[in-house]
Design an enzyme around this catalytic site. Structure first.
Site, PDB file in Angstrom:
ATOM      1  N   LYS A  76       0.795  -1.065  -0.043  1.00  0.00           N
ATOM      2  CA  LYS A  76      -0.111   0.057  -0.004  1.00  0.00           C
ATOM      3  C   LYS A  76       0.875   1.194  -0.162  1.00  0.00           C
ATOM      4  O   LYS A  76       0.439   2.095  -0.731  1.00  0.00           O
ATOM      5  CB  LYS A  76      -1.191   0.173   1.315  1.00  0.00           C
ATOM      6  CG  LYS A  76      -1.993  -1.112   1.060  1.00  0.00           C
ATOM      7  CD  LYS A  76      -2.802  -0.944   2.341  1.00  0.00           C
ATOM      8  CE  LYS A  76      -4.044  -1.970   2.495  1.00  0.00           C
ATOM      9  NZ  LYS A  76      -4.877  -2.012   3.316  1.00  0.00           N
ATOM     10  N   ASP A 116      -9.982   2.683   2.737  1.00  0.00           N
ATOM     11  CA  ASP A 116     -10.230   2.142   4.142  1.00  0.00           C
ATOM     12  C   ASP A 116     -11.011   3.246   5.201  1.00  0.00           C
ATOM     13  O   ASP A 116     -11.591   2.742   6.019  1.00  0.00           O
ATOM     14  CB  ASP A 116      -9.020   1.529   4.883  1.00  0.00           C
ATOM     15  CG  ASP A 116      -8.497   0.220   4.228  1.00  0.00           C
ATOM     16  OD1 ASP A 116      -9.442  -0.547   3.757  1.00  0.00           O
ATOM     17  OD2 ASP A 116      -7.198  -0.135   4.286  1.00  0.00           O
TER      18      ASP A 116
HETATM   19  P1  NAP Z   1       0.389  -3.460  10.804  1.00  0.00           P
HETATM   20  O1  NAP Z   1       0.704  -2.006   9.943  1.00  0.00           O
HETATM   21  O2  NAP Z   1       1.308  -4.610  10.825  1.00  0.00           O
HETATM   22  O3  NAP Z   1       0.167  -2.866  12.208  1.00  0.00           O
HETATM   23  C1  NAP Z   1       0.113  -3.846  13.340  1.00  0.00           C
HETATM   24  C2  NAP Z   1      -0.163  -3.072  14.572  1.00  0.00           C
HETATM   25  O4  NAP Z   1      -0.438  -4.137  15.780  1.00  0.00           O
HETATM   26  C3  NAP Z   1       0.802  -2.275  15.049  1.00  0.00           C
HETATM   27  O5  NAP Z   1       0.337  -1.132  15.736  1.00  0.00           O
HETATM   28  C4  NAP Z   1       1.645  -3.252  16.043  1.00  0.00           C
HETATM   29  O6  NAP Z   1       2.377  -2.384  17.088  1.00  0.00           O
HETATM   30  C5  NAP Z   1       0.386  -3.898  16.820  1.00  0.00           C
HETATM   31  N1  NAP Z   1       0.912  -5.008  17.271  1.00  0.00           N
HETATM   32  C6  NAP Z   1       1.268  -6.184  16.955  1.00  0.00           C
HETATM   33  N2  NAP Z   1       1.346  -7.175  17.702  1.00  0.00           N
HETATM   34  C7  NAP Z   1       1.600  -6.529  19.019  1.00  0.00           C
HETATM   35  C8  NAP Z   1       1.393  -6.842  20.147  1.00  0.00           C
HETATM   36  N3  NAP Z   1       2.167  -8.228  20.419  1.00  0.00           N
HETATM   37  N4  NAP Z   1       1.368  -6.207  21.201  1.00  0.00           N
HETATM   38  C9  NAP Z   1       1.071  -4.998  20.984  1.00  0.00           C
HETATM   39  N5  NAP Z   1       0.725  -4.468  19.854  1.00  0.00           N
HETATM   40  C10 NAP Z   1       0.971  -5.280  18.856  1.00  0.00           C
HETATM   41  O7  NAP Z   1      -0.961  -4.009  10.481  1.00  0.00           O
HETATM   42  P2  NAP Z   1      -2.209  -3.131   9.701  1.00  0.00           P
HETATM   43  O8  NAP Z   1      -2.120  -3.266   8.327  1.00  0.00           O
HETATM   44  O9  NAP Z   1      -2.322  -1.908  10.469  1.00  0.00           O
HETATM   45  O10 NAP Z   1      -3.490  -4.036  10.224  1.00  0.00           O
HETATM   46  C11 NAP Z   1      -3.902  -4.495  11.507  1.00  0.00           C
HETATM   47  C12 NAP Z   1      -4.941  -5.429  11.703  1.00  0.00           C
HETATM   48  O11 NAP Z   1      -6.174  -4.879  11.028  1.00  0.00           O
HETATM   49  C13 NAP Z   1      -4.869  -6.507  10.818  1.00  0.00           C
HETATM   50  O12 NAP Z   1      -5.353  -7.565  11.579  1.00  0.00           O
HETATM   51  C14 NAP Z   1      -5.643  -6.748   9.581  1.00  0.00           C
HETATM   52  O13 NAP Z   1      -6.039  -7.903   8.931  1.00  0.00           O
HETATM   53  C15 NAP Z   1      -6.600  -5.555  10.053  1.00  0.00           C
HETATM   54  N6  NAP Z   1      -7.237  -4.947   8.840  1.00  0.00           N
HETATM   55  C16 NAP Z   1      -8.671  -5.126   8.835  1.00  0.00           C
HETATM   56  C17 NAP Z   1      -9.269  -4.335   7.648  1.00  0.00           C
HETATM   57  C18 NAP Z   1     -10.799  -4.485   7.484  1.00  0.00           C
HETATM   58  O14 NAP Z   1     -11.252  -4.014   6.434  1.00  0.00           O
HETATM   59  N7  NAP Z   1     -11.570  -4.845   8.527  1.00  0.00           N
HETATM   60  C19 NAP Z   1      -8.552  -3.440   6.821  1.00  0.00           C
HETATM   61  C20 NAP Z   1      -6.875  -3.499   7.172  1.00  0.00           C
HETATM   62  C21 NAP Z   1      -6.533  -4.189   8.208  1.00  0.00           C
HETATM   63  P3  NAP Z   1       3.848  -2.064  16.858  1.00  0.00           P
HETATM   64  O15 NAP Z   1       3.895  -0.820  16.162  1.00  0.00           O
HETATM   65  O16 NAP Z   1       4.523  -1.643  18.350  1.00  0.00           O
HETATM   66  O17 NAP Z   1       4.587  -3.334  16.361  1.00  0.00           O
END
Ligand code: NAP
Length: 290
Positions: A76, A116
């Site tokens: 993205k 989104d």
């Molecule tokens: P990302 O950029 O990888 O961000 C992940 C986030 O989770 C970061 O803030 C990370 O914190 C945090 N995290 C991961 N492991 C953790 C832990 N053990 N303890 C505390 N915080 C933790 O992922 P993303 O693209 O934003 O996506 C996040 C979620 O949203 C995913 O599950 C994805 O499937 C979902 N999503 C859903 C939709 C929908 O349409 N419903 C759309 C987009 C995404 P750090 O920064 O400290 O690593």
């Protein structure tokens, strides 16, 4: 891509989702459902595009016979930079988030947006039509990744005045707050619990709670009784956080609806009709996920 593909597209409009990997994507299920429901000719497929081929793929879209594509993980942000530098029309949400998830053609010109933001708020409003940002505008978003950025932008656009972002890596939350402007406060994840008594809306935008991952380590007992709890994780549909909120009698918003609503603008651009997010479509996707 070849002229042969271009002539094929005259007969059958085509679009796709690109990612690396891309097998997990549910987008084809959504777009194929709408094509069938609306009786439109069209095809929507998955294309695995490695990072080294992203630029070539995007810039050759006008010659590919496709009308555009969705862009998913991990492309993205790179897609935003490539398209911006190539002179594509970058729409507001994509510019604001510096990330692109939907690309389409108008004539030979590439356009890019991030749906989104729309997807999150359309789903949230569908579940909570009576939510008023001025009365219940204390929003706590946990997570500071790409998806959290979209959620924060959606609340700011809706008029929420006090959005707090809690993240394990607090520097990432601070960068998010700087990028998205006033009205956003960054705090470390460990301080989130202390904010709950004055929180009107809590959103999980981390990967925690996903199948195979631990649940979000946040006890929500201190949330007020009017609080709304949303999760953007949609596998499982009912995350441990949503289950805990429901057990307390709080209103909940599941993440699958966001996925469905974010797909609406792309479909309209590629296939010419604005589709509807219905209960039947929700059940179709939910059955696949389960
Ligand atoms: P990302 O950029 O990888 O961000 C992940 C986030 O989770 C970061 O803030 C990370 O914190 C945090 N995290 C991961 N492991 C953790 C832990 N053990 N303890 C505390 N915080 C933790 O992922 P993303 O693209 O934003 O996506 C996040 C979620 O949203 C995913 O599950 C994805 O499937 C979902 N999503 C859903 C939709 C929908 O349409 N419903 C759309 C987009 C995404 P750090 O920064 O400290 O690593």
């Amino acid at each position: 891509m070849t002229g042969q593909n271009a002539s094929e597209s005259d007969a059958v409009p085509r679009a796709c989702v690109i990612g690396w990997p891309v097998e997990h994507s549910r987008s084809p299920l959504i777009h194929e459902w709408w094509l069938k429901e609306l009786g439109l000719p069209g095809r929507y497929e998955k294309r695995a595009v490695p990072p080294g081929e992203l630029r070539e793929f995007l810039l050759s879209l006008p010659r590919s016979g496709r009308r555009g594509c969705n862009v998913t993980v991990p492309h993205k942000e790179a897609a935003f930079r490539i398209l911006r530098d190539a002179g594509a029309v970058i729409h507001d949400a994509a510019r604001r988030l510096a990330a692109v998830n939907t690309v389409w053609l108008e004539g030979d010109r590439l356009h890019a947006d991030n749906t989104d933001v729309h997807g999150f708020m359309a789903n949230f409003r569908a579940h909570c039509p009576d939510w008023r940002p001025r009365e219940h505008g204390n929003v706590l978003v946990v997570g500071a990744g790409g998806a959290a950025r979209a959620v924060v932008a959606a609340f700011l656009e809706a008029g929420a005045e006090n959005v707090t972002v809690a993240n394990r890596t607090v520097e990432k939350a601070e960068r998010l707050a700087e990028d998205l402007g006033p009205g956003v406060t960054a705090i470390p994840f460990d301080d989130a619990a202390g904010r709950l008594p004055e929180t009107d809306v809590l959103v999980n935008a981390t990967t925690l709670g996903m199948e195979g991952r631990p649940p979000l380590p946040l006890d929500i007992a201190a949330l007020p009784a009017h609080a709304i709890v949303a999760d953007i994780v949609y596998v499982p549909l009912r995350t441990p956080l949503l289950a805990a909120a429901a057990a307390r009698g709080l209103r909940t918003v599941e993440g699958l609806g966001m996925l469905l609503h974010q797909a609406v603008p792309g479909f309209e651009k590629w296939f010419g009709r604005r589709p509807r997010v219905t209960e039947a479509l929700y059940r179709h996707l939910a059955a696949d996920l389960e």
